[in-house]
Design a protein around this motif. Structure first.
Motif, PDB file in Angstrom:
ATOM      1  N   GLY A   1       4.448  17.699  -4.688  1.00  0.00           N
ATOM      2  CA  GLY A   1       4.753  18.271  -5.994  1.00  0.00           C
ATOM      3  C   GLY A   1       6.108  17.833  -6.521  1.00  0.00           C
ATOM      4  O   GLY A   1       6.387  17.963  -7.700  1.00  0.00           O
ATOM      5  N   GLN A   2       6.971  17.336  -5.627  1.00  0.00           N
ATOM      6  CA  GLN A   2       8.283  16.866  -6.080  1.00  0.00           C
ATOM      7  C   GLN A   2       8.217  15.382  -6.396  1.00  0.00           C
ATOM      8  O   GLN A   2       7.602  14.620  -5.636  1.00  0.00           O
ATOM      9  CB  GLN A   2       9.324  17.061  -4.971  1.00  0.00           C
ATOM     10  N   GLU A   3       8.920  14.975  -7.446  1.00  0.00           N
ATOM     11  CA  GLU A   3       8.952  13.566  -7.762  1.00  0.00           C
ATOM     12  C   GLU A   3       9.890  12.859  -6.789  1.00  0.00           C
ATOM     13  O   GLU A   3      11.016  13.306  -6.560  1.00  0.00           O
ATOM     14  CB  GLU A   3       9.425  13.369  -9.200  1.00  0.00           C
ATOM     15  N   VAL A   4       9.434  11.801  -6.191  1.00  0.00           N
ATOM     16  CA  VAL A   4      10.258  11.029  -5.263  1.00  0.00           C
ATOM     17  C   VAL A   4      10.232   9.576  -5.717  1.00  0.00           C
ATOM     18  O   VAL A   4       9.221   8.905  -5.582  1.00  0.00           O
ATOM     19  CB  VAL A   4       9.740  11.135  -3.813  1.00  0.00           C
ATOM     20  N   PRO A   5      11.327   9.085  -6.266  1.00  0.00           N
ATOM     21  CA  PRO A   5      11.326   7.708  -6.749  1.00  0.00           C
ATOM     22  C   PRO A   5      11.241   6.732  -5.583  1.00  0.00           C
ATOM     23  O   PRO A   5      11.743   7.006  -4.491  1.00  0.00           O
ATOM     24  CB  PRO A   5      12.667   7.584  -7.476  1.00  0.00           C
ATOM     25  N   ALA A   6      10.590   5.608  -5.808  1.00  0.00           N
ATOM     26  CA  ALA A   6      10.426   4.637  -4.734  1.00  0.00           C
ATOM     27  C   ALA A   6      10.224   3.256  -5.335  1.00  0.00           C
ATOM     28  O   ALA A   6       9.736   3.121  -6.458  1.00  0.00           O
ATOM     29  CB  ALA A   6       9.228   5.004  -3.863  1.00  0.00           C
ATOM     30  N   THR A   7      10.601   2.243  -4.572  1.00  0.00           N
ATOM     31  CA  THR A   7      10.417   0.870  -5.036  1.00  0.00           C
ATOM     32  C   THR A   7      10.147  -0.018  -3.837  1.00  0.00           C
ATOM     33  O   THR A   7      10.617   0.282  -2.737  1.00  0.00           O
ATOM     34  CB  THR A   7      11.648   0.383  -5.836  1.00  0.00           C
ATOM     35  N   GLY A   8       9.365  -1.053  -4.023  1.00  0.00           N
ATOM     36  CA  GLY A   8       9.055  -1.870  -2.857  1.00  0.00           C
ATOM     37  C   GLY A   8       8.349  -3.158  -3.196  1.00  0.00           C
ATOM     38  O   GLY A   8       8.005  -3.426  -4.347  1.00  0.00           O
ATOM     39  N   ILE A   9       8.143  -3.931  -2.128  1.00  0.00           N
ATOM     40  CA  ILE A   9       7.577  -5.266  -2.276  1.00  0.00           C
ATOM     41  C   ILE A   9       6.517  -5.463  -1.202  1.00  0.00           C
ATOM     42  O   ILE A   9       6.622  -4.924  -0.111  1.00  0.00           O
ATOM     43  CB  ILE A   9       8.691  -6.329  -2.112  1.00  0.00           C
ATOM     44  N   SER A  10       5.487  -6.240  -1.525  1.00  0.00           N
ATOM     45  CA  SER A  10       4.476  -6.577  -0.531  1.00  0.00           C
ATOM     46  C   SER A  10       4.310  -8.096  -0.491  1.00  0.00           C
ATOM     47  O   SER A  10       4.102  -8.724  -1.525  1.00  0.00           O
ATOM     48  CB  SER A  10       3.155  -5.916  -0.918  1.00  0.00           C
ATOM     49  N   ILE A  11       4.451  -8.662   0.692  1.00  0.00           N
ATOM     50  CA  ILE A  11       4.308 -10.115   0.839  1.00  0.00           C
ATOM     51  C   ILE A  11       2.921 -10.412   1.388  1.00  0.00           C
ATOM     52  O   ILE A  11       2.492  -9.803   2.362  1.00  0.00           O
ATOM     53  CB  ILE A  11       5.384 -10.690   1.794  1.00  0.00           C
ATOM     54  N   GLY A  12       2.232 -11.341   0.762  1.00  0.00           N
ATOM     55  CA  GLY A  12       0.939 -11.788   1.270  1.00  0.00           C
ATOM     56  C   GLY A  12       1.156 -12.873   2.310  1.00  0.00           C
ATOM     57  O   GLY A  12       1.301 -14.039   2.000  1.00  0.00           O
ATOM     58  N   VAL A  13       1.198 -12.435   3.564  1.00  0.00           N
ATOM     59  CA  VAL A  13       1.614 -13.333   4.642  1.00  0.00           C
ATOM     60  C   VAL A  13       0.644 -14.495   4.806  1.00  0.00           C
ATOM     61  O   VAL A  13       1.059 -15.641   5.036  1.00  0.00           O
ATOM     62  CB  VAL A  13       1.737 -12.529   5.951  1.00  0.00           C
ATOM     63  N   ASP A  14      -0.648 -14.220   4.679  1.00  0.00           N
ATOM     64  CA  ASP A  14      -1.618 -15.290   4.886  1.00  0.00           C
ATOM     65  C   ASP A  14      -1.492 -16.357   3.793  1.00  0.00           C
ATOM     66  O   ASP A  14      -1.601 -17.551   4.067  1.00  0.00           O
ATOM     67  CB  ASP A  14      -3.040 -14.704   4.943  1.00  0.00           C
TER      68      ASP A  14
END
Lengths: 508, 508
Positions: free
Chosen positions: B364-377
Motif C-alpha cells: 500500500g505504500q509507494e516505493v520508488p524503484a529503478t533498474g536495468i535488465s541485460i539480455g545476456v544471451d
C-alpha cells in the motif's frame, strides 16, 4: 498494472518450502560452484545446462495419474492445440534423468564416452520441513558410455580433489565405496536368490542400516522389532544364521584370511575386500562386484589416493536399489554442534554410483554410466559450521551526502574508488538526517564512510571514518590501546583512494 | 525404475521452445555473468537469488481464469490440503515482479535504499519461434527505495561500465535515455489530457514507433494506414497539426533555441533537452520529466560519461507504458550479418527504467524503484557475431590407452598434467581400436594426444602428438614450411608435462 482496486492486496510471501538467498549466501555458492567447475573441467568434463523443464514422459519416474500428476514433481499440462491434448511438463527433480534424455537426444553429436558436469537448481514437490526446501542446488558430474571401472575410480578421485579444492582439509572427509553386486552376492550366498519373494524386503531392510544400526537390522531380518514409538515392525523371518551372515557383511566383522595385495590395494582395502570375498562365497555376481572394487582400489592406490581419503566400505547401503555397480558416498568426518548444542558428525555431502538403465529407456540400447552428485548447500553449511567461510559479507565504502547539490562530486568520489577496485557507493536515500546515513552504513556492514560538506570542499579535504575501528572503540571505550587511535581522519581530496585503501588493508 | 515393459519408449526431446546448452555455451555465459556481477558488486549492489517459483498472486500480472491460468506463465495448482484449496504457483517470468515481492516481504531487514542484482533463468509460456525460447537468462540490477535521479544516472553509468567490461568497446554501444513524463507532457501540450479517451490509443501508437517509423506513426495518429499484408489499420483521427507535433518530438526534429548549459549537460544532450522543453510547453508533468533528464545528464557529464556513451533521446519509447519516469535502452551500434548475409545493426541488449507501483501492490505504500535488465544471451550472441568470443572450446589433452592393464600408469599421467593445471583425461572407451581413440580426440577438439605402449614404458618414454599442427599439416600437405616440422615427439616420461605445456603454449 491497471487492476481492480477492490482486490485484496497479494501476500508478499515465498511459496511454502521455497526461500530467497541474499548477499553472501549467493556469492559464496557461486564461488563454490566455480571452484567445483574448475576441477571438473580440468578432469576433461564438459559443461551442460539442460532445460529446467522436461516432459513428464522423459523424466519417467513420475507419470501423471489420469488427470493430475503424481506427487514428487511440479507438473502441469500444456494447453490443447486443436484436438491434440497438451503434453505434461514438469520441473526436473534431479540432474540424472535429464542427462539420460540429453544423451539419448544428442548421442550422434556427443563424444563417447561423454563426460559432463552440470549445476543448478532442482525441484521436489514434497512436504517442506525445517531445513528441507522444495528447490535446492545439485552439482553433478557423470561419465556416460563406458563400463570401465577406471571411470568410477576417476569420479572418486575427482570428488576427493573437489572437496579439498572447496576447503575441506584432507582428513576431514572420507569417500566410502561399495558395490551393489557384492550385496547381491551376499544374498545369493545366503540362499536368498534374486527371484526369492523375500529379497525385496531384505533389500529394504538393509537400506535401513544407516538408521537402525546393527542390532536393528538383525531384528528386522529375523523376528521384527519394536520401534521408538512402541510400534511393532514385522521382521523378514530369516534364519538367525543367515541374518547374522548379512549383518557380518554390513559391519565387516568377519575375520578375513590374511589379505594379500595390500600394497596394491591399500592395507585397509585389502582386508575389507578379502572379507567381502568370503561373504559372497561362490556367487558369480558377488565375485564380479568384488573384482570391480579390487580394480578401483588398485587404480586409486596407484594414483596416490590412500584409504584415508577413499576406502572400500560395505556399510554404504543408502540408495543401493537405484544403482547397478559401484556406489560412492562422501561424508565429512569432523564434528559440528547441532541446533541443540550437541556434537554430531556432519555426515554425507555427496553420493553417486553406476547406473545402466537410464538411457536404455529412450533408445533400447544399454548405455553404462556412472556419476556423482554434490549437495552444494550442505557443503556450504559445513564450511560455515566449521567457520571456514563467514556468512557476513563486508559492505561497500559509503560516500555520504552532506550537500545534495554536490551529488556529482560524490559520484566522482565513488567512481575513483571503484576504478581502484574498491567496492563503493554513494548514499542515495534522503540525505537530510545524517544519522540515518551512518545507520545505513552500519546496516550495510560498510568498513569506511567518506564525509564531505561545504567546509571540506572549500579546503580540498575529505573526512574518512573507519567504521570497524569505530565500532570496536565504541564497544570497548575503556581499552587504553584504542583510546589514542582516532577512527576518523581528514585527508586531502587527492589522497581519498590511498587512505581508504590503507584503512581497508589494515582491517584485514 | 521397475516399469511396465509394454509401455512405448519415451521420446528423447526437450519440450517445445526449450533447449540444452553445451560446453562453451555454458562456460562463456557463466564467465559473462561473473564479469557483470563483478561490476554490479563494485557499485555496491548486493546479490539476491529469489525462488524460481512464486505464487501467481504475488506475480500479479497473470491471474488464473477460473480453473486454468492465463497464457504467459507456466502455472499449476497445488494439491488441496484438507478442505483448503491449493495455491496457484508459477515460474517467474521476469526478475522485477519477484524483487517487489522480496522487498515487501523482507523490507524490515533490508537497507533502504536497497541495491540488488540478480541473474538466472526466467520462463515465458509463449508460442516458441525461431530463436525465441521459453526459458532464457536475465541479469538485472535495481535500486529500490529512492526517488533520486542519482540512482537512475548510476544505473546508466553502471550499464556502460558493464558493457565495456564484457568486451563491447566504447563506440560500439549507446545507452539512450528518455522519460515517460516528457511524453505525457507532450500529449498534455497537444491537448490530449490524461483522461482523454484517445490517450491510450495514442500511447499504443507511439509504442509502435520502433516498428513502423515516422511515416507510420503519423498515419496511425491520423487517418490510419494499410499494413504490409494489405489490411487497413484504423487511425486515432488526431488533427494533422497535433499528430505532427508528436512526431516532431519523437524524431527530435523541432529546432531548439540556442542550448545553454551545454558544458554541464553535453552539447548534444543540451540541444535535445531544449527541444523537449519546447515540446512539452507549459505542461507541469512534462517539465518535471525534462528536469529529471537534465539532472541525469548533469550527473553523467560530471562523471565523464559523454554523449558518445549515454545520451538523451526522445525516440526511446519501447515499453514506456510500464514505467513512471526515466527509461533507458542500450543498443549495440555495430553491424552484423544476419542469417541471409545482409548487414544490420545488432540492436537492443538491455533496457530498464523507473517504476513506482510494484511494491505498493503488496504494502500500500509507494516505493520508488529503478533498474536495468541485460539480455545476456543476446549479448553473448553479439560478441560471437563480432568474433570476440569463439563458440569452439579447446578440448582436454587425451592420454590414449595402448595397454589396458596399464590404466593406473595412464591415470598417473593425467594426474600429473592436471596438477600442472592442464586440462587432461584418459581415454575411457574401448581401447581396442586405436583409430577410434584418435577420432575421439578429434571430436573432443583435443590439442594434444599422449601415446605410450609397451615399448615406450620399457624405454621410459612417451609419444606426444600435436593434434592441431597435425591437422594443419594434413590440410596443407604441400606447404614447405610444415614439411620439416614433426607433429609427434618422443620424450622422456619425466618430461611429459614440460613438453605438453610447450606445445600448448606454441599453439596459442
Amino acid at each position: 498494472m491497471a487492476k481492480d482496486k477492490k482486490q485484496p492486496r497479494p501476500k508478499a510471501e515465498t511459496p511454502k518450502g521455497f526461500r530467497d538467498y541474499f548477499g553472501a549466501e549467493v556469492t559464496q555458492r557461486t564461488e563454490m560452484l566455480r571452484t567445483i567447475a574448475g576441477v571438473y573441467h580440468r578432469y576433461g568434463f564438459d559443461a551442460l545446462e539442460s532445460s529446467a523443464v522436461e516432459t513428464v514422459e522423459a523424466l519417467g519416474k513420475f507419470l501423471p495419474d489420469v488427470d493430475r500428476p503424481n506427487e514428487g514433481v511440479f507438473a502441469w499440462q500444456e494447453a490443447e492445440e486443436g484436438d491434440k491434448k497438451g503434453d505434461w511438463l514438469a520441473l526436473r527433480y534431479d540432474m540424472t534423468a535429464p542427462l539420460a534424455r540429453v544423451y539419448a537426444q544428442h548421442r550422434n553429436d556427443l563424444p563417447t564416452p561423454y563426460r559432463r558436469y552440470t549445476m543448478g537448481p532442482v525441484w521436489r514437490n514434497e512436504k517442506p520441513g525445517p531445513g528441507r526446501f522444495r528447490q535446492f542446488y545439485q552439482c553433478d558430474a557423470d561419465t556416460v558410455g563406458t563400463a570401465s571401472m577406471a571411470a568410477d575410480a576417476e569420479i572418486c578421485a575427482m570428488l576427493a580433489d573437489t572437496l579439498e579444492a572447496v576447503g575441506i582439509a584432507r582428513g576431514d572427509y572420507l569417500i566410502r565405496v561399495n558395490n551393489r553386486k557384492v550385496l547381491e552376492g551376499v544374498l545369493d550366498f545366503a540362499g536368498i536368490s534374486s527371484d526369492d519373494p523375500r529379497r525385496p524386503s531384505v533389500m529394504r531392510t538393509i537400506d535401513k542400516f544407516d538408521k537402525v544400526g546393527e542390532q536393528g537390522v538383525m531384528e528386522l531380518l529375523t523376528l521384527g522389532r519394536i520401534d521408538e514409538s512402541g510400534a511393532k515392525i514385522d521382521g523378514v523371518l530369516l534364519d538367525d544364521m543367515v541374518a547374522w551372515r548379512i549383518v557380518q557383511y554390513l559391519t565387516q566383522k568377519s575375520v578375513p584370511q590374511m589379505a594379500d595385495k595390500s600394497e596394491e590395494l591399500g592395507e585397509l582395502n585389502a582386508r575389507r575386500i578379502a572379507s567381502m570375498r568370503q561373504a559372497v562365497g561362490g556367487s558369480k555376481i558377488g565375485n564380479e562386484g568384488v573384482d570391480e572394487l579390487e580394480v578401483m582400489a588398485r587404480l586409486l592406490t596407484a594414483q596416490g589416493y590412500g584409504t584415508d581419503r577413499i576406502v572400500v566400505d560395505s556399510s554404504v547401503v543408502r540408495g543401493l536399489g537405484y544403482y547397478t555397480g559401484p556406489v560412492f558416498e562422501a561424508e565429512l568426518t569432523f564434528e559440528i554442534l547441532d541446533e541443540k548444542g550437541r556434537k554430531r558428525q556432519f555426515g554425507s555431502v555427496a553420493g553417486g554410483g553406476r547406473y545402466d538403465d537410464l538411457v536404455k529407456r529412450f533408445t533400447g540400447q544399454e548405455v553404462p554410466a556412472t556419476g556423482i552428485s554434490i549437495g552444494v548447500d550442505r557443503l556450504l553449511a559445513a564450511l560455515r559450521a566449521k567457520g571456514r567461510i563467514s556468512d557476513v559479507e563486508q559492505g561497500p565504502v559509503v560516500v555520504t551526502v552532506m550537500d545534495r547539490d554536490r551529488m556529482a562530486d560524490y559520484q566522482a568520489m565513488v567512481a575513483e574508488l571503484r576504478n581502484a577496485d574498491i567496492r563503493a557507493e554513494v548514499y542515495l536515500g534522503n540525505p537530510k538526517n545524517f544519522g540515518n546515513q551512518l545507520k545505513y552504513a552500519d546496516r550495510r556492514k560498510s568498513p569506511v564512510a567518506v564525509i564531505a560538506g561545504g567546509d571540506e570542499f572549500d579546503a580540498g579535504k575529505v573526512q574518512i571514518k573507519d567504521l570497524i575501528l569505530g565500532a570496536k572503540i565504541a564497544e570497548n571505550a575503556t581499552l587504553e590501546e584504542w583510546k589514542d587511535r582516532p577512527s576518523q581522519y581528514e585527508v586531502a581530496r587527492a589522497d581519498l583512494v590511498a587512505k581508504v585503501r590503507a584503512i581497508l588493508d589494515g582491517q584485514d
